[in-house]
Scaffold this motif. Structure first.
Motif, mmCIF file in Angstrom:
data_model
loop_
_atom_site.group_PDB
_atom_site.id
_atom_site.type_symbol
_atom_site.label_atom_id
_atom_site.label_comp_id
_atom_site.label_asym_id
_atom_site.label_seq_id
_atom_site.Cartn_x
_atom_site.Cartn_y
_atom_site.Cartn_z
ATOM 1 N N LEU A 1 0.825 -1.207 0.000
ATOM 2 C CA LEU A 1 0.000 0.000 0.000
ATOM 3 C C LEU A 1 0.861 1.259 0.000
ATOM 4 O O LEU A 1 1.784 1.404 0.808
ATOM 5 N N VAL A 2 0.538 2.183 -0.896
ATOM 6 C CA VAL A 2 1.146 3.518 -0.875
ATOM 7 C C VAL A 2 0.278 4.404 0.017
ATOM 8 O O VAL A 2 -0.922 4.550 -0.240
ATOM 9 N N VAL A 3 0.860 4.964 1.049
ATOM 10 C CA VAL A 3 0.131 5.813 1.992
ATOM 11 C C VAL A 3 0.567 7.256 1.771
ATOM 12 O O VAL A 3 1.730 7.609 1.994
ATOM 13 N N THR A 4 -0.355 8.077 1.309
ATOM 14 C CA THR A 4 -0.063 9.483 1.029
ATOM 15 C C THR A 4 -0.765 10.355 2.051
ATOM 16 O O THR A 4 -1.998 10.340 2.151
ATOM 17 N N THR A 5 0.019 11.098 2.812
ATOM 18 C CA THR A 5 -0.539 12.023 3.801
ATOM 19 C C THR A 5 -0.303 13.454 3.327
ATOM 20 O O THR A 5 0.783 13.789 2.869
ATOM 21 N N ILE A 6 -1.335 14.278 3.444
ATOM 22 C CA ILE A 6 -1.250 15.691 3.054
ATOM 23 C C ILE A 6 -1.576 16.515 4.296
ATOM 24 O O ILE A 6 -2.715 16.527 4.767
ATOM 25 N N THR A 7 -0.588 17.181 4.828
ATOM 26 C CA THR A 7 -0.769 17.967 6.053
ATOM 27 C C THR A 7 -0.069 19.316 5.892
ATOM 28 O O THR A 7 0.767 19.485 4.994
ATOM 29 N N PRO A 8 -0.384 20.286 6.740
ATOM 30 C CA PRO A 8 0.293 21.583 6.611
ATOM 31 C C PRO A 8 1.803 21.499 6.749
ATOM 32 O O PRO A 8 2.549 22.145 6.010
ATOM 33 N N TRP A 9 2.283 20.669 7.700
ATOM 34 C CA TRP A 9 3.706 20.687 8.041
ATOM 35 C C TRP A 9 4.426 19.370 7.826
ATOM 36 O O TRP A 9 5.630 19.290 8.035
ATOM 37 N N GLY A 10 3.712 18.319 7.435
ATOM 38 C CA GLY A 10 4.330 17.011 7.329
ATOM 39 C C GLY A 10 4.053 16.180 8.570
ATOM 40 O O GLY A 10 3.507 16.659 9.562
ATOM 41 N N MET A 11 4.455 14.916 8.519
ATOM 42 C CA MET A 11 4.144 13.980 9.595
ATOM 43 C C MET A 11 5.178 13.959 10.705
ATOM 44 O O MET A 11 5.031 13.215 11.680
ATOM 45 N N ASP A 12 6.255 14.731 10.575
ATOM 46 C CA ASP A 12 7.209 14.822 11.679
ATOM 47 C C ASP A 12 7.701 16.256 11.788
ATOM 48 O O ASP A 12 7.274 17.138 11.035
ATOM 49 N N GLY A 13 8.607 16.504 12.695
ATOM 50 C CA GLY A 13 9.106 17.857 12.904
ATOM 51 C C GLY A 13 8.339 18.578 13.999
ATOM 52 O O GLY A 13 7.240 18.171 14.388
ATOM 53 N N PRO A 14 8.915 19.657 14.521
ATOM 54 C CA PRO A 14 8.306 20.352 15.666
ATOM 55 C C PRO A 14 6.958 21.000 15.371
ATOM 56 O O PRO A 14 6.214 21.303 16.307
ATOM 57 N N TYR A 15 6.630 21.230 14.105
ATOM 58 C CA TYR A 15 5.362 21.888 13.780
ATOM 59 C C TYR A 15 4.236 20.911 13.425
ATOM 60 O O TYR A 15 3.124 21.343 13.128
ATOM 61 N N LYS A 16 4.488 19.608 13.430
ATOM 62 C CA LYS A 16 3.575 18.662 12.802
ATOM 63 C C LYS A 16 2.154 18.706 13.368
ATOM 64 O O LYS A 16 1.193 18.419 12.652
ATOM 65 N N ASP A 17 1.985 19.080 14.616
ATOM 66 C CA ASP A 17 0.649 19.090 15.218
ATOM 67 C C ASP A 17 -0.009 20.466 15.198
ATOM 68 O O ASP A 17 -1.114 20.627 15.729
#
Length: 407
Positions: free
Chosen positions: A127-143
């Motif tokens: 499975l290819v899992v594509t996530t689209i978020t403002p900041w990405g799935m890691d890093g200090p801004y992710k949430d």
């Protein structure tokens, strides 16, 4: 699909799209409109876009919301609440038969539901899992939460938009979301093609702020890296280069003036009758005109433009081979003869919204052309087709799941 995938989609990629709003829906639309089987998973109350409009006659109706109707053509629509154990189990069964999973759910929401790539890669290795978020799935801004306005600002795009002595502006029409979705569609296809070589899926991590920042690579980022220059807003004109690179008001709107070559400018001066001021050496140094006193030249040209319509100006300039062009409104784009000749717009018949005029594809393929096989789904339209015919549930199972808030 009254009872299954269309003939065009058979044998193609199957994509499960899960999320609210624009970015994931746009990614799914790009794939669905070119033949992928896309199953859109909405919460039982429906995608947020169903409540946002615009609506015909400004009368809210979840089945007539303009954004939703456009972004969800050619998809199969089901309702599901993956936050519930039964809902998550159903989604996992859907993913067993899917090639890609596209979502714009927040990282915390995906982690809580056990739907990250880390959670899925063992049980769903292809499975290819594509996530689209403002900041990405890691890093200090992710949430951190974000909107289109904050994404424009965070990605640096707003810094380049606006008047030189004014405040930064945002791009119109939710462009950060659309660009994030477009990048996700392309990256998902790249990951699917990579799977032919490796036999395994992977995580496609789209951070919208980074998508916007990449637009700066053309000019602004190299200028910063090599020269330490930040760049500045230029408003309605380009003051780097040769005059004119600007927008000018005319009798019924605006036209864009672009004459980078000397011969083009000379021909335009002839079009306007070679006025006396054009013979002044001050108005022959076009680099100085652009960088030092463009307002002065604008004032000299304005009376000629204000006496003519966009159509008249364009006809004169086209005949003289001067690359000026009218600034179209949305209505003018929709009615333009070239747009009609290129079939840029299409009429889509929807069971609740009626016939809706929508824009077509941003590119054309001769071998596998874009087309609308079905309108956007009504809420839960394909629950029976997907859950019963594809996954083996019974109609009574669906009744129980509906009562429990699962679908």
């Amino acid at each position: 699909m009254t009872t299954g995938p269309s003939a065009r989609a058979t044998g193609q990629f199957t994509v499960v799209e899960y999320g609210d709003g624009i970015s994931a829906a746009h990614a799914g639309k790009m794939l669905a409109d070119f033949g992928a089987t896309v199953i859109k998973v909405e919460p039982p109350e429906g995608d947020a876009l169903r409540r946002m409009g615009p609506f015909p006659g400004d009368m809210p109706d979840p089945e007539k919301a303009g954004h939703f109707l456009y972004l969800n053509t050619n998809k199969y629509g089901v309702t599901l609440n993956p936050a519930l154990p039964t809902g998550r189990a159903i989604l996992l069964k859907l993913l067993e038969r899917a090639d890609a999973f596209i979502t714009n759910a927040a990282p915390s929401r995906l982690i809580a539901a056990g739907l990250t790539h880390v959670d899925l890669k063992t049980s769903h290795p292809r499975l290819v899992v594509t996530t689209i978020t403002p900041w990405g799935m890691d890093g200090p801004y992710k949430d951190r939460k974000a909107t289109d306005l904050t994404m424009n600002a965070a990605g640096g795009f707003s810094w380049g938009i606006g008047m030189p002595d004014g405040q930064p502006l945002q791009m119109p029409y939710d462009q950060s979301e659309y660009q994030g979705g477009l990048s996700a569609a392309g990256a998902t296809l790249a990951a699917l093609f990579a799977r032919y070589r490796t036999g395994r899926g992977q995580h496609v991590d789209i951070a919208i702020a980074e998508v916007l920042a990449c637009f700066y690579e053309d000019m602004y980022m190299p200028a910063f890296v090599f020269q330490g220059v930040m760049g500045r807003r230029q408003g309605f004109r380009n003051t780097i280069g040769r005059y004119p690179q600007t927008l000018m008001q005319c009798k019924d709107g605006y036209v864009s003036l672009s004459a980078p070559q000397k011969d083009q400018w000379v021909r335009f001066v002839q079009v306007i009758g070679t006025p006396e001021w054009s013979k002044n050496p001050r108005y022959r140094d076009r680099r100085a005109m652009a960088e030092q006193y463009p307002d002065e030249i604008d004032a000299l040209l304005r009376p000629w433009f204000m006496a003519r319509t966009k159509k008249e100006i364009f006809a004169l300039c086209e005949e003289a081979h001067v690359p000026f062009a009218p600034v179209h409104t949305v209505a003018e784009v929709a009615e333009d003869s070239h747009s009609r000749a290129r079939s840029l717009f299409t009429d889509v018949a929807h069971p609740r919204a009626g016939v809706v005029r929508q824009i077509g594809a941003p590119f054309k393929l001769t071998g596998s052309p874009w087309r609308v096989d079905r309108p956007a789904p009504t809420l839960g339209q394909h629950n029976v087709a997907v859950y019963c015919e594809r996954l083996g549930y019974t109609p009574s199972d669906l009744v129980d799941m509906r009562r429990a808030g699962v679908i």
